[in-house]
Write a protein that holds these residues in place. Structure first.
Motif, PDB file in Angstrom:
ATOM      1  N   UNK A 154       0.814  -1.207   0.000  1.00  0.00           N
ATOM      2  CA  UNK A 154       0.000   0.000   0.000  1.00  0.00           C
ATOM      3  C   UNK A 154       0.845   1.253   0.000  1.00  0.00           C
ATOM      4  N   UNK A 155       0.198   2.396   0.276  1.00  0.00           N
ATOM      5  CA  UNK A 155       0.870   3.698   0.293  1.00  0.00           C
ATOM      6  C   UNK A 155       0.323   4.505   1.459  1.00  0.00           C
ATOM      7  N   UNK A 156       1.217   5.018   2.294  1.00  0.00           N
ATOM      8  CA  UNK A 156       0.841   5.921   3.381  1.00  0.00           C
ATOM      9  C   UNK A 156       1.686   7.174   3.220  1.00  0.00           C
ATOM     10  N   UNK A 157       1.058   8.271   2.842  1.00  0.00           N
ATOM     11  CA  UNK A 157       1.817   9.508   2.669  1.00  0.00           C
ATOM     12  C   UNK A 157       0.906  10.705   2.860  1.00  0.00           C
ATOM     13  N   UNK A 158       1.535  11.869   3.017  1.00  0.00           N
ATOM     14  CA  UNK A 158       0.798  13.095   3.276  1.00  0.00           C
ATOM     15  C   UNK A 158       0.008  13.515   2.045  1.00  0.00           C
TER      16      UNK A 158
ATOM     17  N   UNK B  34       7.562   7.409  15.047  1.00  0.00           N
ATOM     18  CA  UNK B  34       7.771   6.258  15.925  1.00  0.00           C
ATOM     19  C   UNK B  34       6.912   5.068  15.492  1.00  0.00           C
ATOM     20  N   UNK B  35       5.652   5.357  15.104  1.00  0.00           N
ATOM     21  CA  UNK B  35       4.777   4.267  14.668  1.00  0.00           C
ATOM     22  C   UNK B  35       5.275   3.609  13.401  1.00  0.00           C
ATOM     23  N   UNK B  36       5.680   4.415  12.420  1.00  0.00           N
ATOM     24  CA  UNK B  36       6.202   3.877  11.170  1.00  0.00           C
ATOM     25  C   UNK B  36       7.480   3.078  11.415  1.00  0.00           C
TER      26      UNK B  36
ATOM     27  N   UNK C  67      15.233   5.982   3.240  1.00  0.00           N
ATOM     28  CA  UNK C  67      14.661   4.688   2.867  1.00  0.00           C
ATOM     29  C   UNK C  67      13.503   4.307   3.775  1.00  0.00           C
ATOM     30  N   UNK C  68      13.533   4.761   5.030  1.00  0.00           N
ATOM     31  CA  UNK C  68      12.407   4.502   5.933  1.00  0.00           C
ATOM     32  C   UNK C  68      11.134   5.109   5.368  1.00  0.00           C
ATOM     33  N   UNK C  69      11.216   6.343   4.875  1.00  0.00           N
ATOM     34  CA  UNK C  69      10.037   7.009   4.316  1.00  0.00           C
ATOM     35  C   UNK C  69       9.626   6.405   2.979  1.00  0.00           C
ATOM     36  N   UNK C  70      10.565   5.772   2.289  1.00  0.00           N
ATOM     37  CA  UNK C  70      10.243   5.128   1.011  1.00  0.00           C
ATOM     38  C   UNK C  70       9.864   3.666   1.192  1.00  0.00           C
ATOM     39  N   UNK C  71       9.834   3.211   2.439  1.00  0.00           N
ATOM     40  CA  UNK C  71       9.503   1.817   2.752  1.00  0.00           C
ATOM     41  C   UNK C  71      10.494   0.862   2.090  1.00  0.00           C
ATOM     42  N   UNK C  72      11.767   1.240   2.105  1.00  0.00           N
ATOM     43  CA  UNK C  72      12.838   0.389   1.593  1.00  0.00           C
ATOM     44  C   UNK C  72      13.645  -0.119   2.782  1.00  0.00           C
TER      45      UNK C  72
ATOM     46  N   UNK D 260      10.973  15.920   2.157  1.00  0.00           N
ATOM     47  CA  UNK D 260       9.748  15.120   2.025  1.00  0.00           C
ATOM     48  C   UNK D 260       9.040  15.427   0.709  1.00  0.00           C
ATOM     49  N   UNK D 261       9.026  16.682   0.336  1.00  0.00           N
ATOM     50  CA  UNK D 261       8.386  17.066  -0.930  1.00  0.00           C
ATOM     51  C   UNK D 261       9.139  16.453  -2.106  1.00  0.00           C
ATOM     52  N   UNK D 262      10.462  16.459  -2.049  1.00  0.00           N
ATOM     53  CA  UNK D 262      11.235  15.877  -3.146  1.00  0.00           C
ATOM     54  C   UNK D 262      11.087  14.362  -3.195  1.00  0.00           C
ATOM     55  N   UNK D 263      10.934  13.723  -2.040  1.00  0.00           N
ATOM     56  CA  UNK D 263      10.659  12.284  -2.036  1.00  0.00           C
ATOM     57  C   UNK D 263       9.297  12.012  -2.672  1.00  0.00           C
ATOM     58  N   UNK D 264       8.338  12.844  -2.336  1.00  0.00           N
ATOM     59  CA  UNK D 264       6.998  12.680  -2.902  1.00  0.00           C
ATOM     60  C   UNK D 264       7.015  12.908  -4.409  1.00  0.00           C
ATOM     61  N   UNK D 265       7.768  13.917  -4.853  1.00  0.00           N
ATOM     62  CA  UNK D 265       7.847  14.226  -6.283  1.00  0.00           C
ATOM     63  C   UNK D 265       8.855  13.354  -7.016  1.00  0.00           C
TER      64      UNK D 265
END
Length: 875
Positions: free
Chosen positions: A111-115, A448-450, A486-491, A595-600
């Motif tokens: 799935x995908x969890x993002x702002x 912390x949850x992620x 990589x944590x934010x990218x789920x890698x 975060x914006x650049x990761x999203x884009x």
């Protein structure tokens, strides 16, 4: 069986997201986990024309569910009976949610969890990317979800993705008339009466300098859509943070709205059993009276509402200064080195003025470079304390047109607030979730949850232990770099880098002593490595900045703040940090829009001289672009082209260039990286004559297939994959040019000679094999063995990639799979027993026996002894 569901008391975003998810999981059942909001119930009653294939909850066989798709929810407490199967072995859980500030307790497997403003928008973008088609009916239902959760694209939480999703849905035939009919509805008589009661009870109190408004009411029956009343009250009374608390029968409902970063209502109502995001949230409380809920809400507010910001919250620290005797010319160098526009001027321990870059440049224009800065510095300036309100600093800087305010504590200069600090604070507005302890305001999220969902329990515990030790030493500790990215990218990435604001070596030594680890420190750079008993390593560094004396030179290192430490990094996506100290564990700090650049999905440098200072970043940009499937931002690509045009990469040492090239060639698909290097004109820095001609591209493409084949067959065989691709890349070069390339790249002398000689011998061998194959002559297995024995694995794989002959490929494959490990059963001792004297005859007979064994003429020891005797008899 697949099932798509959402939280109880479902709204239009739930409906729209479920409809979108159905396009991704066409065989899944759509099932509501519980009740729906009144607006949803009205929709189903009035819109019988929308044929929606929902399955009733009681008709679902829970034991048959293999995959659960959750939309707009991450909390087990909010999905009704579906929570009972979360512990089922083998169950896959895919989550699509936009509530990033309040991560739930369900660990997703996909799935995908993002702002984003709505969960429907996230799924819509996936459909757009996959090229999926939706009908006008489906587009309308999805548009309802986008419009409801973004307040018709007006809420502060609305993002660019919500607008583009709405535009795409409109193109697909979404009916805005239908959306308007159900999003904008007149209040019922019950709602009007309740609104009147809430307005009468509205009170505003100040908590930690923040105005909090609370309204309460109680009715004996259920009234739906009280969220509409919260929006109306907030706008009518122009409230910053509003909580309406309504008792309805056996439950108490809370709806909250916030316009300010100090009040994260999603976080607050999560403590009340509900959820949401920073600007909008709700909760339904059972088994407590209205009075008890109000009392509990007051407790949570006291814990959770952040105080109004003061100078200490946004100031930059530590402060770089210059003596009053510094010349104007030297001042320019200092301002450039530390990348600042103004700097305090000190006379001993006393601040006497401020010198700005603008004054320095004007003085230099008038040939005043040899004069001291005290002659032209600003001597009138505001002095503030860490507790000075930001509003006061803002009034001074705007009113007096100043760019710089020093912060003093007990007479000592402890920080500065610059115009940039203030602008970022003002600009971030509602997007801010929190502030760094002693730096400029940043986007901050609770991770912390992620982290708990993604990281191995052992890694999680180590991170908590690192934070605890930092707290005991009064040192801020952060996880930084690729680990956070990589944590934010789920890698998956367990390569942990830690940065300490203070003495990193002291921190590492203290941690190592407590947990029985070894520690290696490097005083020059302020870094250390913590080595656990099982070999697991953590790199620790003191926060530092780097400056470069000349393009391509190695950096000079100085101690600095977290902000400056992150600013020295290569790309924005690598500037994220997670606070590890106990009280703030899991807070994500983002100074530079990572975060914006990761999203884009873009690679972007932090400043325009990035590739001038360190040209190796050119290769890292390509590596990250290919590995993460991102794209290099247009301006960043232009800066790369300029660095190539100015030949800054010529100044790179061979070892640094080789290191970056090896990293690229070790990637999953090196050909893409090589193609990108070629398109940017980088291959000439490896060798002036190196180009990606069609034949080289073919060999590289073939190498990818050969390497995949080899790794599949020989999982445990160690070899240097990069060397295979390096040989393939250098395929058009002559032996002399290849030697020159290895010399330019400063390849280890021993390895260079080995690679050069084996490449040369391999070329001769390949020519012989191809000639034999082209004539249709039989190739004996023993021929293959003697041709290829002694050549390294890397060269053999390169030869397989290079040849166009399928027969030659088959021969090399045969060598790998059957021939390379064949040895004779008999030895020299057996020949002695047969009466053979020691000497050249030994080798001659053993070679004959080995050839017989290779060619299938000798299968046993007795066969080999027989052949040896026959050879002796012939002699």
């Amino acid at each position: 069986m697949d099932v798509i569901t959402t939280h109880v008391n479902a709204d239009f975003d739930c409906l729209g997201a479920m409809v979108a998810a159905k396009k991704l999981y066409p065989d899944a059942l759509m099932v509501f986990s519980g009740s729906q909001e009144k607006s949803m119930r009205d929709f189903f009653l009035k819109s019988t024309g929308y044929a929606l294939n929902f399955t009733r909850l009681r008709d679902v066989d829970f034991t048959a569910i293999d995959r659960l798709i959750l939309v707009d929810c991450q909390h087990s407490s909010r999905i009704g009976h579906f929570a009972d199967i979360l512990a089922k072995p083998g169950l896959q859980v895919h989550i699509y949610d936009h509530h990033t500030e309040t991560p739930g307790d369900i660990r997703p497997s996909g799935g995908v969890i993002r702002e984003c403003g709505s969960s429907t928008s996230i799924l819509t973008h996936i459909l757009m990317k996959k090229g999926c088609e939706v009908s006008p009916t489906e587009a309308t239902l999805m548009m309802l979800g986008v419009y409801e959760d973004t307040g018709s694209l007006t809420f502060p939480s609305t993002t660019v993705d919500d607008y583009s999703a709405a535009a795409w849905l409109l193109e697909k035939g979404a009916s805005l008339n239908t959306v308007a009919d159900f999003i904008t509805q007149e209040l019922t008589a019950e709602q009007v009466s309740l609104l009147n009661d809430l307005l009468k009870s509205l009170t505003t109190t100040t908590l930690n300098g923040v105005d909090i408004s609370i309204a309460q009411a109680s009715v004996d029956y259920y009234i739906g859509d009280i969220a509409v009343l919260a929006h109306m009250m907030r706008d009518m009374e122009n409230l910053e943070a509003l909580f309406i608390v309504v008792g309805m029968g056996s439950r108490v409902y809370i709806v909250a709205r916030s316009r300010i970063p100090e009040v994260n209502v999603g976080e607050i109502l999560r403590d009340m059993g509900g959820g949401g995001h920073a600007t909008a949230a709700s909760a339904a409380v059972k088994e407590l009276t209205l009075i008890q809920v109000l009392a509990r809400l007051e407790e949570v507010l006291r814990e959770r509402v952040n105080p109004r910001r003061m100078a200490r919250d946004i100031m930059s620290s530590p402060v770089k200064t210059m003596p009053a005797t510094t010349t104007i010319e030297e001042a320019r160098e200092l301002l450039t080195r530390y990348n600042v526009n103004a700097m305090p001027v000190m006379d001993g321990g006393r601040m006497v003025g401020i010198i700005s870059r603008r004054i320095v440049e004007k003085a230099l224009f008038h040939n005043l470079g040899e004069l001291p800065v005290e002659e032209y510095m600003h001597t009138e300036f505001m002095t503030a304390e860490p507790t000075t309100p930001i509003a006061a600093i803002q009034g001074y800087m705007v009113g007096q047109n100043r760019r710089f305010v020093p912060i003093f504590e007990e007479g000592e200069l402890v920080g500065v607030v610059t115009r940039t600090d203030l602008l970022r604070y003002m600009y971030s507005g509602e997007a801010l979730y929190d502030l760094a302890r002693d730096n400029i305001p940043v986007r901050m999220r609770e991770l912390a949850g992620m982290m708990g969902k993604q990281l191995h329990p052992r890694i999680m515990q180590i991170l908590r232990d690192l934070g605890r030790v930092g707290t005991e030493l009064d040192l801020p500790v952060y996880a930084v770099g690729g680990f956070v990215r990589d944590l934010l990218l789920w890698i998956e990435n367990e390569d942990v880098d830690v940065t300490v604001e203070g003495d990193g070596i002291l921190f590492a030594e203290t941690f190592a002593a407590e947990f029985g680890c070894r520690c290696k420190g490097h005083e020059k750079f302020g870094t250390a490595v913590i080595i656990f008993p099982d070999g697991f390593k953590i790199d620790v560094a003191s926060t530092r900045l780097e400056y470069y004396a000349s393009p391509g030179a190695l950096p000079t290192v100085e101690r600095s703040s977290l902000k400056m430490d992150l600013y020295r990094r290569d790309f924005t996506i690598n500037t994220l940090a997670i606070r590890l100290n106990s009280a703030a564990f899991g807070q994500l700090i983002d100074f530079f829009g990572a975060q914006k650049d990761l999203q884009d999905r873009v690679i972007r440098v932090l400043h325009n001289l990035s590739f001038v200072e360190d040209p190796t970043r050119v290769f890292r940009a390509i590596r990250f672009e290919q590995r993460l499937d991102f794209r290099i931002a247009k301006h960043t690509e232009n800066l790369i082209k300029n660095a190539v045009k100015m030949s800054f990469l010529d100044k790179l040492g061979g070892k640094r260039l080789l290191s970056e090239l090896v990293h690229i060639l070790r990637e999953k698909d090196p050909l893409r990286g090589v193609e990108r290097m070629a398109s940017l004109g980088l291959l000439r820095f490896i060798h002036p004559d190196l180009q990606l001609i069609p034949e080289t591209r073919r060999v590289l493409d073939e190498a990818k297939k050969i390497v995949a084949w080899f790794e599949l067959l020989f999982l445990e065989r160690r070899y240097e994959k990069w060397a295979v691709y390096f040989l393939a890349l250098c395929n058009p070069l002559s032996n002399e040019q290849f030697w020159g390339t290895c010399t330019r790249l400063a390849v280890n002398e021993h390895y260079k000679e080995k690679l050069f000689e084996s490449r040369k011998m391999g070329g001769i061998t390949l020519d012989a094999m191809e000639r034999r194959a082209s004539k249709g002559q039989q190739i004996q297995r023993s021929d293959v063995y003697h041709w290829l024995t002694g050549l390294p694995v890397e060269v053999l794989l390169y030869l397989m990639s290079r040849t166009r002959s399928e027969e030659v490929k088959r021969c090399i494959s045969l060598y790998f799979t059957q021939l390379q490990n064949i040895r004779c059963f008999i030895t020299g001792e057996d020949l002695k027993a047969l009466g053979v004297p020691e000497g050249p005859r030994f080798r001659e007979i053993l070679d004959v026996v080995l050839d017989a064994r290779l060619n299938g003429l000798a299968a046993t020891r007795e066969d080999e002894l027989r052949i040896a005797r026959e050879r002796l008899a012939e002699a």
